[in-house]
Design a protein around this motif. Structure first.
Motif, mmCIF file in Angstrom:
data_model
loop_
_atom_site.group_PDB
_atom_site.id
_atom_site.type_symbol
_atom_site.label_atom_id
_atom_site.label_comp_id
_atom_site.label_asym_id
_atom_site.label_seq_id
_atom_site.Cartn_x
_atom_site.Cartn_y
_atom_site.Cartn_z
ATOM 1 N N HIS A 29 0.834 -1.198 0.000
ATOM 2 C CA HIS A 29 0.000 0.000 0.000
ATOM 3 C C HIS A 29 0.874 1.256 0.000
ATOM 4 N N LEU A 30 1.836 1.300 0.918
ATOM 5 C CA LEU A 30 2.682 2.484 1.060
ATOM 6 C C LEU A 30 3.526 2.727 -0.187
ATOM 7 N N GLN A 73 -2.878 -12.143 -5.589
ATOM 8 C CA GLN A 73 -4.115 -11.474 -5.977
ATOM 9 C C GLN A 73 -4.370 -10.225 -5.136
ATOM 10 N N ALA A 74 -4.031 -10.284 -3.864
ATOM 11 C CA ALA A 74 -4.202 -9.114 -3.003
ATOM 12 C C ALA A 74 -3.273 -7.984 -3.438
ATOM 13 N N VAL A 75 -2.025 -8.307 -3.761
ATOM 14 C CA VAL A 75 -1.075 -7.283 -4.207
ATOM 15 C C VAL A 75 -1.526 -6.669 -5.527
ATOM 16 N N LEU A 76 -2.048 -7.485 -6.434
ATOM 17 C CA LEU A 76 -2.552 -6.953 -7.699
ATOM 18 C C LEU A 76 -3.740 -6.012 -7.472
ATOM 19 N N ARG A 77 -4.618 -6.383 -6.553
ATOM 20 C CA ARG A 77 -5.757 -5.508 -6.253
ATOM 21 C C ARG A 77 -5.281 -4.159 -5.714
ATOM 22 N N ILE A 78 -4.312 -4.192 -4.831
ATOM 23 C CA ILE A 78 -3.776 -2.947 -4.262
ATOM 24 C C ILE A 78 -3.127 -2.110 -5.361
ATOM 25 N N ALA A 79 -2.387 -2.761 -6.258
ATOM 26 C CA ALA A 79 -1.752 -2.040 -7.360
ATOM 27 C C ALA A 79 -2.782 -1.314 -8.207
ATOM 28 N N LEU A 130 0.336 -3.714 -17.566
ATOM 29 C CA LEU A 130 0.751 -5.111 -17.680
ATOM 30 C C LEU A 130 0.928 -5.675 -16.289
ATOM 31 N N GLN A 131 0.499 -6.915 -16.118
ATOM 32 C CA GLN A 131 0.716 -7.590 -14.841
ATOM 33 C C GLN A 131 1.024 -9.059 -15.082
ATOM 34 N N HIS A 144 5.351 -21.916 -6.279
ATOM 35 C CA HIS A 144 4.620 -20.931 -5.487
ATOM 36 C C HIS A 144 4.729 -19.547 -6.127
ATOM 37 N N ASP A 145 3.638 -18.779 -6.047
ATOM 38 C CA ASP A 145 3.699 -17.383 -6.473
ATOM 39 C C ASP A 145 4.796 -16.680 -5.674
ATOM 40 N N ARG A 146 5.685 -15.945 -6.371
ATOM 41 C CA ARG A 146 6.822 -15.356 -5.644
ATOM 42 C C ARG A 146 7.119 -13.921 -6.041
ATOM 43 N N VAL A 147 6.837 -13.548 -7.282
ATOM 44 C CA VAL A 147 7.149 -12.192 -7.748
ATOM 45 C C VAL A 147 5.968 -11.663 -8.556
ATOM 46 N N VAL A 148 5.603 -10.421 -8.310
ATOM 47 C CA VAL A 148 4.619 -9.726 -9.140
ATOM 48 C C VAL A 148 5.368 -8.736 -10.024
ATOM 49 N N ARG A 149 5.122 -8.850 -11.328
ATOM 50 C CA ARG A 149 5.687 -7.908 -12.295
ATOM 51 C C ARG A 149 4.584 -6.982 -12.771
ATOM 52 N N LEU A 150 4.858 -5.682 -12.774
ATOM 53 C CA LEU A 150 3.869 -4.689 -13.165
ATOM 54 C C LEU A 150 4.479 -3.649 -14.090
ATOM 55 N N SER A 151 3.663 -3.129 -14.975
ATOM 56 C CA SER A 151 3.996 -1.916 -15.722
ATOM 57 C C SER A 151 2.818 -0.960 -15.553
ATOM 58 N N ALA A 152 3.122 0.303 -15.265
ATOM 59 C CA ALA A 152 2.059 1.282 -15.033
ATOM 60 C C ALA A 152 2.364 2.564 -15.793
ATOM 61 N N LYS A 153 1.306 3.264 -16.214
ATOM 62 C CA LYS A 153 1.491 4.529 -16.924
ATOM 63 C C LYS A 153 1.116 5.709 -16.031
#
Length: 287
Positions: free
Chosen positions: A228-229, A254-260, A268-269, A278-287
């Motif tokens: 969040h921070l 899924q929680a981290v993606l929702r917060i993003a 992109l996610q 196991h899920d270990r890394v979330v990759r994101l691209s944001a504009k």
């Protein structure tokens, strides 16, 4: 002399370690090698060599600390990560092999999307011992890399590791998350982060939490506080498209993606799994 030899000390060390562990030979050998200032091969090859009373006492102390559950890396003062050896002290989290997935995929992204790595402006948020920033900077020595941490003690360890590996392209900044960047009007296009992500009530239940810094483990009530921070601060430093690689707990994707999505305009996610599936890394691209 004490009457002790490498062989007799090793035998006693293994006996003591069996009070807590099933596999003991490697730890017993490495801890004795650390005390004697030799490599493991020397320990195996020269069981007849005598050792001093002081060395026996130092070895017994390390063995007892290991029996008590203290992480092996703190006992020997270093840990391997991404093919390199890093200094580790109780001021920083012990490097985990799972974090190598974050480094590996960030490197692959840069190799695939940037014509010239010198264009990269990256930050490792909460750098700890510096393993992420240093591994990345060594792969791209012309990139501009920043590393932040709220702990001056952790930053001191990270700086020692950077010097150890001859890294010249990292600027270390003390402060909370991305604050040192936006306070100094620094912009980046890549964020790497392995934040504290354990729920607060879980931390005291874990054996390693007695030894590792709580600030590097405790992610707040649900383990998601620092996501969040962090996402709230991204717009202050990010140059679109801002790319992010964040380590997560195995049930948090899924929680981290929702917060993003609450804080950013996501283009992109991707959820990256570790070798155990196991899920270990979330990759994101944001504009």
């Amino acid at each position: 002399m004490s009457g002790w030899t490498i062989g007799t000390a090793l035998k006693e060390g293994k006996r003591k370690l069996r009070e807590a562990y099933d596999e003991v030979s490697f730890d017993a050998q490495i801890l004795l090698a650390t005390v004697l200032g030799v490599d493991r091969a020397h320990i195996i090859a020269h069981p007849e060599k005598p050792i001093s009373d002081e060395q026996v006492v130092a070895y017994a102390n390390l063995i007892q600390r290991r029996v008590n559950g203290e992480p092996y890396a703190y006992l020997v003062g270093h840990r391997e990560f991404y093919g390199r050896d890093f200094i580790v002290t109780p001021d920083v989290l012990v490097p985990r092999p799972e974090t190598e997935h974050l480094v590996e995929h960030a490197i692959m992204m840069v190799e695939g999307f940037y014509k010239d790595p010198a264009e990269v402006r990256a930050v490792d948020v909460g750098t700890g011992s510096g393993i992420i920033a240093i591994s990345f900077a060594l792969r791209f020595p012309t990139a501009t890399v920043y590393a932040t941490d709220i702990s001056p003690e952790a930053l001191a360890v990270a700086k020692c590791n950077a010097e150890l590996h001859g890294v010249k392209n990292i600027q270390f900044l003390e402060g909370h998350l991305l604050e040192p960047l936006y306070e100094n009007n620094i912009k980046v296009d890549l964020i790497l982060c392995n934040p504290p992500y354990l729920p607060s009530d879980l931390v005291p239940q874990l054996p390693f939490s007695r030894f590792e810094p709580e600030i590097a483990l405790d992610g707040g009530t649900d383990g998601l506080l620092y996501y969040h921070l962090l996402f709230k601060q991204v717009h202050l430093v990010g140059v679109p498209p801002i790319r992010m690689f964040l380590e997560i707990g195995s049930t948090q994707s899924q929680a981290v993606l929702r917060i993003a999505h609450q804080h950013l305009s996501i283009m992109l996610q991707e959820v990256i799994r570790d070798y155990a599936g196991h899920d270990r890394v979330v990759r994101l691209s944001a504009k």
